[in-house]
Design an enzyme around this catalytic site. Structure first.
Site: not given
Ligand code: GRF
Length: 203
Positions: A11-12, A88, A90, A105, A107
């Protein structure tokens, strides 16, 4: 603008969005955080900050049935914009149609290179000299919707997946709130796949 944030883990990016709001860099409100895993780290942060959250477990559920639960929860909280932040799973076409051009989103690669899982490892193993991260509109395909904002990150000879991922993550935290603020200010117009971004008006 009322945000619904979907997370699965650390969740960063959710934290970066919440911090941008606290620092008045982002003019929005987090209406609800929805997480599909009960033990996700991001839930602790939501609790600490008193941000409304809800765990809707996805394990063993059919995609459409699960997505309907999430759509209902987002609607209950009158969400205008859905932000996937390490979610995580779809999403079904019906989810995307429930919030047309209103799901974003982040990525960890310069799309369309390296979609899917382990994008940072894919970039390192492929041998690109530059990678980065992308905020895009979500359509019904994986990591494929119109691109809003990207940030480039050079790959160093000394990089491991961990060091590269950390530098990309710092850029993710910078561009995701910025992209959301562009939506808040209604500065983005889509022309097919292309996002046209109106410049700041200068007095
Ligand atoms: C991040 O690298 C994001 O780009 C990808 O999943 C990761 C999630 O990290 N989709 P966080 O949970 O937001 O720390």
């Amino acid at each position: 603008m009322r945000l619904g944030i979907l997370i699965s883990g650390r969740g960063s990016n959710f934290e970066a969005i919440a911090n941008a709001i606290s620092r008045r860099k982002l003019d929005a409100e987090i209406a609800i955080v929805i997480c599909n895993r009960p033990n996700a780290g991001g839930l602790d942060f939501a609790r600490e900050r008193g941000i409304p959250m809800r765990v809707i477990e996805s394990r063993g559920m059919e995609r459409e049935a699960y997505d309907k639960l999430v759509i209902d929860e987002l609607r209950t909280h009158e969400v205008d914009l859905v932000c996937l932040a390490g979610f995580m799973r779809l999403l079904s076409a019906s989810f995307v149609h429930a919030f047309p051009n209103r799901v974003l989103n982040i990525h960890p690669s310069l799309l369309p290179a390296f979609p899917g899982l382990d994008a940072q490892r894919q970039a390192l193993e492929y041998g690109v000299r530059i990678t980065g991260c992308t905020v895009h509109v979500v359509d019904e395909f994986l990591d494929s919707g119109p691109i809003l904002v990207q940030s480039a990150v050079p790959v160093l000879d000394t990089d491991t997946v961990e060091t590269l991922s950390a530098r990309i993550l710092a850029q993710e935290h910078a561009i995701y709130p910025k992209a959301i603020q562009l939506m808040v200010e209604r500065r983005i117009t889509l022309q097919g796949r292309r996002a046209m971004i109106r410049e700041d008006e200068v007095d």
